[in-house]
Each structure stands twice: as structure tokens, then as C-alpha cells.
Design a protein around this motif. Structure first.
Motif, PDB file in Angstrom:
ATOM      1  N   ILE A 122      11.506  62.351  66.893  1.00 55.72           N
ATOM      2  CA  ILE A 122      11.255  60.899  66.867  1.00 55.72           C
ATOM      3  C   ILE A 122       9.820  60.591  66.433  1.00 55.72           C
ATOM      4  O   ILE A 122       9.285  59.526  66.727  1.00 55.72           O
ATOM      5  N   GLY A 123       9.213  61.566  65.753  1.00 54.91           N
ATOM      6  CA  GLY A 123       7.901  61.327  65.160  1.00 54.91           C
ATOM      7  C   GLY A 123       6.711  61.743  65.999  1.00 54.91           C
ATOM      8  O   GLY A 123       5.569  61.529  65.585  1.00 54.91           O
ATOM      9  N   GLN A 124       6.925  62.330  67.167  1.00 53.97           N
ATOM     10  CA  GLN A 124       5.796  62.791  67.978  1.00 53.97           C
ATOM     11  C   GLN A 124       5.254  64.105  67.430  1.00 53.97           C
ATOM     12  O   GLN A 124       5.938  64.815  66.679  1.00 53.97           O
ATOM     13  N   ASP A 125       4.024  64.455  67.815  1.00 53.41           N
ATOM     14  CA  ASP A 125       3.334  65.584  67.196  1.00 53.41           C
ATOM     15  C   ASP A 125       3.893  66.929  67.621  1.00 53.41           C
ATOM     16  O   ASP A 125       3.682  67.938  66.941  1.00 53.41           O
ATOM     17  N   TYR A 126       4.597  66.995  68.727  1.00 55.34           N
ATOM     18  CA  TYR A 126       5.111  68.268  69.232  1.00 55.34           C
ATOM     19  C   TYR A 126       6.279  68.006  70.175  1.00 55.34           C
ATOM     20  O   TYR A 126       6.510  66.871  70.612  1.00 55.34           O
ATOM     21  N   ASP A 127       7.025  69.086  70.458  1.00 56.66           N
ATOM     22  CA  ASP A 127       8.071  69.034  71.489  1.00 56.66           C
ATOM     23  C   ASP A 127       7.437  69.479  72.803  1.00 56.66           C
ATOM     24  O   ASP A 127       6.833  70.561  72.866  1.00 56.66           O
ATOM     25  N   GLU A 128       7.562  68.640  73.818  1.00 58.46           N
ATOM     26  CA  GLU A 128       7.037  69.015  75.129  1.00 58.46           C
ATOM     27  C   GLU A 128       8.212  69.215  76.079  1.00 58.46           C
ATOM     28  O   GLU A 128       9.019  68.313  76.280  1.00 58.46           O
ATOM     29  N   ILE A 129       8.269  70.405  76.646  1.00 58.67           N
ATOM     30  CA  ILE A 129       9.403  70.799  77.476  1.00 58.67           C
ATOM     31  C   ILE A 129       8.917  71.096  78.888  1.00 58.67           C
ATOM     32  O   ILE A 129       7.983  71.886  79.069  1.00 58.67           O
ATOM     33  N   GLU A 130       9.534  70.458  79.880  1.00 52.38           N
ATOM     34  CA  GLU A 130       9.227  70.733  81.277  1.00 52.38           C
ATOM     35  C   GLU A 130      10.358  71.558  81.871  1.00 52.38           C
ATOM     36  O   GLU A 130      11.531  71.189  81.780  1.00 52.38           O
ATOM     37  N   ILE A 131       9.983  72.693  82.473  1.00 52.70           N
ATOM     38  CA  ILE A 131      10.970  73.614  83.020  1.00 52.70           C
ATOM     39  C   ILE A 131      10.761  73.720  84.524  1.00 52.70           C
ATOM     40  O   ILE A 131       9.654  74.031  84.984  1.00 52.70           O
ATOM     41  N   THR A 132      11.808  73.437  85.286  1.00 49.67           N
ATOM     42  CA  THR A 132      11.736  73.472  86.752  1.00 49.67           C
ATOM     43  C   THR A 132      13.003  74.100  87.310  1.00 49.67           C
ATOM     44  O   THR A 132      13.991  74.306  86.583  1.00 49.67           O
TER      45      THR A 132
END
Length: 344
Positions: free
Chosen positions: A162-172
Motif C-alpha cells: 500500500i505504498g509504505q517503505d517496508y513490511d513490518e511484522i509483529e510476531i507474538t
């Protein structure tokens, strides 16, 4: 003699090509090299065969199990914190894109990862698909599930799609697993199939109901002013309503004066059936018509007599032929047998 093996070391990772055997290893484990276009074809084929929703579950299950395998391999060689430190080099040097672990807590069992220029994002971009990556986030969930000895799953916080600079993934820690996703998908598919079958059954039922309406209790013209309506099977409130409506419509449209109600197809009468019959007779009477019962068997006669509804004043006959003859006479018709011609 030239060495048949070519070795390249990038940071702490070692790549070896054995030209004689046609083998390639990455940190001592057999590995493969693929072009992005080959992986693109692989993903598109999975989607073509299984559909988009199923393909996502397939990719997630594959990514998770691959990650779990990787964690077991590297955890045996390094301490867990050393592995975390080296992962960005391992994946970058393998061509998986830039990896940055921005938060890591053994106590919270929580990890936040940033992915940039990952091969999965590159492929989605190549095929012009606005979809967040799924295999790599689930892969990292598998990695940390193995390292933490806990089942963990991912949540995408930011996405390059969606145009953001990176994929940020939260793992819990999570109860979600590839197996539970597969079972959920299977249940959804079963439910979808059940709904489709129910819709088909409902549609078919409507068609059959319409056919039954057309075939059951047809209003049959005999001569001008005389109609016959045969009663067949068991009647419900709905069937009686349709019967009366059809009879009134045809009686009025054909300007009839006489309706023969044929009971030949009726095996049993109950209070409700007789009550419905009385309603039909009364409705025709309001249009100025006369009703006659035909096909009355001895058993039906006894059942009608025992009922609380009075149909004794209604003219009835045991056969349809007698009823037709009576109606013809009442309408001014006469049946005359044709004389045979004398032949020379």
C-alpha cells in the motif's frame, strides 16, 4: 587439476558449488537457486490450481514450516541471541531482501521485524498484485516458534503493497497455527459447499413445487360451462388455498356453471380435508355455480357421513361418468348414441 569446488564466503555465510556433482550448499546444507520469475510461476500455478483463498493458506503453511526448519538448523549451531544477530546477514546474503529485527524480547516472547525488498514483495510487484506478503511473515513466525519453543503467529502492521517503505511484522504467542488455518479453510469450504447445495436444493424444490402445482388438481373443461377438478393426494392449507384460487379463477374465466369434484384419487378423508372441500364448494356457490362430487367410494362415503361437516345436501355419484351425464343434463345437453350406418 582445478578444484571442482568453488567456495564463496559472505560475512559468516559460506556458499559452495560442487561442479562435478552439480550440487550447491549454503552453510553446509544442500540448497537451490531460482530466478524470481520461476518462483512467480510457482506461486501463480498454486493459485491457478487451488484458488486465491486456498493459495494464501498453502503459502502460510509452507512458510511457517520452512521457518521452523531453519530455526532448528541454526539453533543447533549458535546461541539464540547469536542467531537473532546473524539472521539479517543470513537472509540478505541468500537474496531474501533486507531484514531488520527492531524489537526482540525473550520475556515478552515478542518480535518485530522489518522487511524491505523481499523476494515475495518483488514477485507480487512483478505480477502487479496489491497484496501483502504472506509466506515470509509466516516463515518468520515459524522461525521464532522454533527458537522460543512456543507457537507464534504474525500480524502485518505495515505493508509495501500500500505504498509504505517496508513490511513490518509483529510476531507474538498465538493459538493460530498452519494446521488450524487449514482446518478452518476446510470448514469454510465445506460450509460453502453446503450453502451451494442448499441453494440448489431450494431452487430445485421451487421448480418441483411449481411443477406439482401445475400438475396437481388441474381444472379440466368438459363442455361449455362444465369443469372437472380431480383431487389427488393429501391436502395442506397451502394446497387448498391454491386449489380454491385456481378453481375460482378458471370458473370465472370460462363462465362455467357446473364444477365436478373428482374424489377418485383420494384414499382418506380427515376433518381438515372435508373442511377444505366445504370451502371449495361454498366459494363456487358464491359465483353462482353448482358443485357435484364424483368418484365417491363406499369408504369415503362412510368417512364423510361420520364427519361433523354436513355435505348431505350435495349431489354425489360413485363414478365420473354418472357425474358428467348429470352435469350435461343440468346444462341442457343430451347424449345421443350415434346410429350405425347400414352397409350394402
Amino acid at each position: 587439476m582445478k578444484n571442482p569446488k568453488v567456495s564463496v564466503k559472505v560475512d559468516t555465510n559460506e556458499f559452495i558449488w560442487d561442479k562435478n556433482e552439480g550440487l550447491f550448499t549454503f552453510d553446509g546444507a544442500p540448497a537451490l537457486l531460482f530466478w524470481d520469475s520461476a518462483i512467480e510461476l510457482f506461486i501463480k500455478t498454486i493459485e491457478e490450481v487451488s484458488g486465491s483463498d486456498v493459495s494464501i493458506t498453502v503459502l502460510e503453511a509452507t512458510g511457517f514450516r520452512m521457518g521452523h526448519l531453519v530455526s532448528n538448523y541454526y539453533q543447533d549451531r549458535f546461541d539464540i541471541r547469536e542467531v537473532i544477530e546473524q539472521y539479517k546477514d543470513i537472509y540478505r546474503n541468500a537474496g531474501w531482501g533486507n531484514v531488520e529485527i527492531i524489537y526482540f524480547s525473550l520475556e515478552e516472547k515478542k518480535v518485530i521485524i522489518r522487511l524491505k525488498n523481499s523476494w515475495e514483495h518483488r514477485i507480487f510487484k512483478m505480477i502487479d498484485r496489491k497484496q501483502s506478503v504472506v509466506l515470509l511473515p509466516s516463515h518468520w513466525a515459524g522461525v521464532f516458534s522454533g527458537l522460543f519453543k512456543e507457537n507464534m503467529w504474525y500480524e502485518t502492521k505495515k505493508s509495501q503493497s500500500i505504498g509504505q517503505d517496508y513490511d513490518e511484522i509483529e510476531i507474538t504467542v498465538s493459538s493460530t497455527t498452519p494446521s488450524s488455518n487449514i482446518h478452518k479453510l476446510a470448514r469454510e469450504k465445506e460450509q460453502q459447499l453446503i450453502c451451494e447445495l442448499e441453494n440448489k436444493v431450494e431452487e430445485r424444490t421451487k421448480q418441483l413445487t411449481s411443477l406439482v402445482k401445475d400438475l396437481s388438481s388441474p381444472v379440466i373443461p368438459v363442455l361449455d360451462g362444465i369443469l372437472i377438478i380431480p383431487l389427488i393426494g393429501r391436502f395442506t392449507e397451502e394446497r387448498y388455498e391454491e386449489l380454491i384460487e385456481k378453481a375460482l379463477h378458471e370458473f370465472s374465466r370460462r363462465q362455467a356453471s357446473h364444477l365436478l369434484i373428482d374424489l377418485t384419487g383420494m384414499n382418506q378423508f380427515d376433518e381438515f380435508t372435508i373442511y377444505g372441500l366445504e370451502r371449495l364448494i361454498s366459494s363456487i356457490g358464491l359465483l353462482g355455480g353448482e358443485c357435484t362430487l364424483v368418484g365417491v367410494s363406499p369408504s369415503l362415503s362412510i368417512q364423510i357421513t361420520k364427519s361433523e361437516i354436513n355435505l348431505n345436501n350435495l349431489i354425489s355419484f360413485s363414478t365420473l361418468q354418472q357425474g358428467v351425464q348429470y352435469a350435461l343434463e343440468q346444462s341442457g345437453f343430451e347424449i345421443v348414441k350415434k346410429k350405425k350406418r347400414n352397409t350394402l
